[in-house]
Design an enzyme around this catalytic site. Structure first.
Site, mmCIF file in Angstrom:
data_model
loop_
_atom_site.group_PDB
_atom_site.id
_atom_site.type_symbol
_atom_site.label_atom_id
_atom_site.label_comp_id
_atom_site.label_asym_id
_atom_site.label_seq_id
_atom_site.Cartn_x
_atom_site.Cartn_y
_atom_site.Cartn_z
ATOM 1 N N GLY A 1 49.977 50.241 32.077
ATOM 2 C CA GLY A 1 50.914 50.314 30.604
ATOM 3 C C GLY A 1 51.047 51.901 30.246
ATOM 4 O O GLY A 1 50.405 53.196 30.462
ATOM 5 N N GLU B 1 42.323 43.568 33.161
ATOM 6 C CA GLU B 1 41.212 43.867 32.825
ATOM 7 C C GLU B 1 40.311 42.670 33.156
ATOM 8 O O GLU B 1 38.989 42.081 33.247
ATOM 9 C CB GLU B 1 40.448 43.850 31.762
ATOM 10 C CG GLU B 1 40.847 45.073 31.231
ATOM 11 C CD GLU B 1 40.242 46.297 31.657
ATOM 12 O OE1 GLU B 1 41.368 47.302 32.502
ATOM 13 O OE2 GLU B 1 38.734 45.885 31.853
ATOM 14 N N THR C 1 45.242 48.903 39.233
ATOM 15 C CA THR C 1 45.589 47.845 39.749
ATOM 16 C C THR C 1 47.334 47.809 41.014
ATOM 17 O O THR C 1 47.948 49.436 40.882
ATOM 18 C CB THR C 1 46.489 47.192 39.203
ATOM 19 O OG1 THR C 1 45.018 46.165 38.356
ATOM 20 C CG2 THR C 1 46.495 45.664 39.542
#
Lengths: 473, 192
Positions: free
Chosen positions: A186, A429, A147
């Site tokens: 993350g 997701e 992303t």
């Protein structure tokens, strides 16, 4: 033990242990689960050194990274003693990903749930030899950056470029503008020193679409960002704050061509690009992750329901019969309608995730023989299940919180972090509406196949009978 | 589609609703294309219908998976466990059905008395599960340290835990906070 709970337990009409065995999946799994919990509960280092719901953003990160590294080290030690294959990362999954062990979520989570599986899914055999062992042993810590600040689910819109330089046999990675900066991954903020980066591959002046690349982002000794890398943490969020989401920008950053992950597509020395055999092969990893999300959501909702149901039996509120004492809140039908459907929903979601997992395993077997027939069906089902399970869990946790009145509003009730986990799952997701549209696109496609009299896949076969008979109201 | 409130029929009703919504969405896409839209524009303009039908398709799959798994478990489970599992299944099926009553009235033979009966069965199901609620959540087998909640501990000592946690607040570590001297005192004496 509270007297009301004792009374409730004495009214049970079934064998609770039999239920637990069924819920967990058999004696072996139950024993493994309890051993794991017993082990974790008895490690003083696994406990929070500060109550995290009073901690600052920085303290949360520092405490979660302390716990994550300790849990990994101690668990590996234990697994070695018990003779398990300590190199098999699956052994660590439940502990490292189990959000219950680290309430604010684990900064190594993406390392285990995305980085390692992606090396397996996208790396050639040689590349797996090069990185997999190191990653499993946590000699390198990785993240997975897809992303961007300006682009989410729409992969073709990604702006990060990876241009092949034939003269040096290197890939030059660039973030052409701020919207191209990787945003969200993350562990990327301060934890990872490697990252799988999704970028548009250019060679011989042509764009070949998005491809994964293994990129070292920090020095292995000093942990300083490498030259050409701009990296940091994206800041505080509604929840999920231990996960250490980060941003990443590139300025003429060079990696060897051999860091282009080449299990499926290949980039040859002369710059020739070889397409993957099937574009649906990438579905496998996405389906795996979405099945895991559905499983996690079922567990999360069951935990929220556990808290709310116990509280609702202890808490007394109002009278139903004016001549009798205050009743347990759960005796009000309006409270039952908040709590009991959440229990039922959690069970239904868990059973559905189990079913989808069986379909996933069967499809993996098919894939080994080159049969990709069921992948689109599985992908479509995984998309909408991820969306429904995360949305229903977020809504269910909120209902459980409301059912506990003012006390549910306290962070020590733990609904806040549960809500953070569920709403995060609605976001990562693939955003839920986009996922529903992906499922719908598949349904429209198979509907038109059914109209032509074609045989459909099992989960949509029911459409055949409606497509072949005229609509009646 | 002939309505009845038996669990397998309700699950099939979800399939009937999905199929009919899909038929309509497909027709609407075709109509928009005929009116001059590109297929992509037509699909975009039918987005609301598409999202809803995908969700109902998914909910039908959830109910079907749960029903099949519970029926399978009941073949080997003790009778009391089988009874509670079937009750749980009925509850989730009724709960989902009551959320799409508009669609059920539209695409099945469900009538207003059927709807009243469905609501009655839903309430009966809540009442049937109520006595076992605590035992079911106990059977999920989550230890206290996993739940991490002052309200949900196994022993139910809610108020003691709430008070104990309040005492851990950093603001309770000293009787007078330094802000008293810095702000409150001068403020109250008009010297801020």
């Amino acid at each position: 033990v509270n007297k009301d709970l004792l009374d409730e337990r004495s009214k049970c009409t079934f064998d609770k242990d039999e239920f637990t065995l069924w819920w967990v999946g058999g004696k072996e799994k139950l024993n493994a689960k309890r051993d794991r919990e017993h082990f974790c509960m008895n490690q003083p280092e696994f406990r929070d050194s500060v109550p995290l719901h009073f901690a600052s953003h920085q303290e949360v990160y520092e405490e979660t990274i302390r716990k994550a590294t300790t849990i990994f080290s101690k668990t590996r030690e234990l697994l070695k003693k018990q003779g398990y294959d300590a190199n098999n990362f699956v052994n660590f999954m439940d502990i490292m990903l189990g959000d219950g062990f680290i309430r604010e979520v684990n900064p190594l989570r993406i390392h285990f749930s995305m980085f390692i599986p992606s090396i397996k899914a996208h790396g050639s055999a040689e590349q797996q030899d090069r990185w997999l062992q190191k990653a499993v042993n946590c000699e390198i810590i990785g993240s997975y950056a897809q992303t961007e600040l300006g682009h989410g689910t729409f992969l073709r819109g990604l702006e990060t470029t990876a241009t092949f330089d034939e003269e040096t046999d290197e890939i030059v990675i660039n973030s052409p503008r701020l919207s191209a900066y990787k945003w969200w991954p993350g562990g990327l903020g301060l934890t990872a020193n490697h990252c799988i980066v999704m970028a548009q591959l250019y060679s011989k002046g042509r764009c070949h679409g998005v491809n994964p690349f293994m990129v070292q982002i920090r020095d292995e000794e000093t942990h300083m960002p490498l030259a050409g890398i701009e990296i940091g943490e994206i800041g505080n969020k509604l929840g999920y704050n231990g996960v250490n989401n980060g941003f990443l920008g590139f300025k003429n950053f060079r990696i060897p061509r051999s860091n282009t992950l080449m299990k499926n597509a290949k980039l040859l020395r002369d710059g020739t690009y070889q397409k993957p055999i099937s574009s649906v092969l990438n579905y496998g990893t996405m389906v795996f992750v979405r099945v895991m999300i559905t499983r996690n959501m079922a567990q999360l909702l069951a935990k929220a329901a556990t808290i709310a149901v116990r509280y609702s039996c202890v808490r007394r509120q109002s009278v139903i019969d004016p001549n009798k004492p205050e009743v347990q809140v759960i005796d009000h039908q309006t409270q039952q309608v908040k709590l009991l459907p959440q229990i039922a929903k959690a069970i239904a979601l868990k059973l559905t995730a189990d079913n989808l997992w069986k379909m996933y395993e069967a499809t993996q077997v098919d894939l080994e023989t080159g049969n990709t027939d069921r992948l689109p069906e599985l992908h479509a089902m995984a998309c909408c299940l991820k969306a429904v399970s995360s949305a229903d869990t977020a809504a269910g946790v909120e209902v459980c919180r409301l059912s506990c009145g003012g006390h549910g509003y306290l962070t020590s009730a733990n609904f806040l972090s549960m809500y953070g986990l569920a709403t995060a799952a609605s976001t990562y997701e693939g955003e839920n509406t986009v996922l529903y549209l992906q499922t719908a696109r598949y349904l429209v496609k198979v509907w038109n196949q059914a109209l032509k009299g074609q045989r459909l896949m099992p989960t949509v076969r029911y459409l055949e009978q409606y497509a072949t008979k005229p609509a009646k109201r | 589609f002939a309505w009845s409130d038996s669990t397998p029929v309700i699950i099939e009703a979800f399939q009937a609703v999905t199929a009919n919504r899909l038929r309509l969405a497909n027709e609407h896409i075709q109509q928009r294309v005929k009116a001059g839209r590109t297929p992509q524009e037509a699909t975009n303009e039918t987005g609301l219908e598409l999202v809803r039908l995908a969700e109902i398709h998914c909910r039908g799959f959830i109910l079907q998976s749960a029903y099949a798994a519970i029926e399978q478990a009941c073949q080997t489970a003790s009778r009391p466990l089988g009874e509670i599992l079937r009750e749980i299944c009925r509850l989730v099926v009724y709960d989902e059905a009551l959320r799409i009553t508009g669609d059920l009235l539209r695409f099945t033979t469900m009538s207003d008395p059927d709807l009243v009966e469905l609501q009655r069965k839903y309430e009966a199901s809540l009442g049937a599960i109520r006595p076992n609620a605590v035992s079911i959540v106990d059977a999920f087998d989550y230890p206290d340290f996993i739940l991490g909640s002052t309200l949900g501990a196994y022993d139910g000592n809610v108020y003691e835990r709430l008070f104990e946690d309040a005492m851990k607040s950093p603001l309770n570590q000293e009787p007078v906070n330094r802000t008293f001297e810095l702000y409150l005192k001068p403020f109250m004496r008009g010297k801020l």
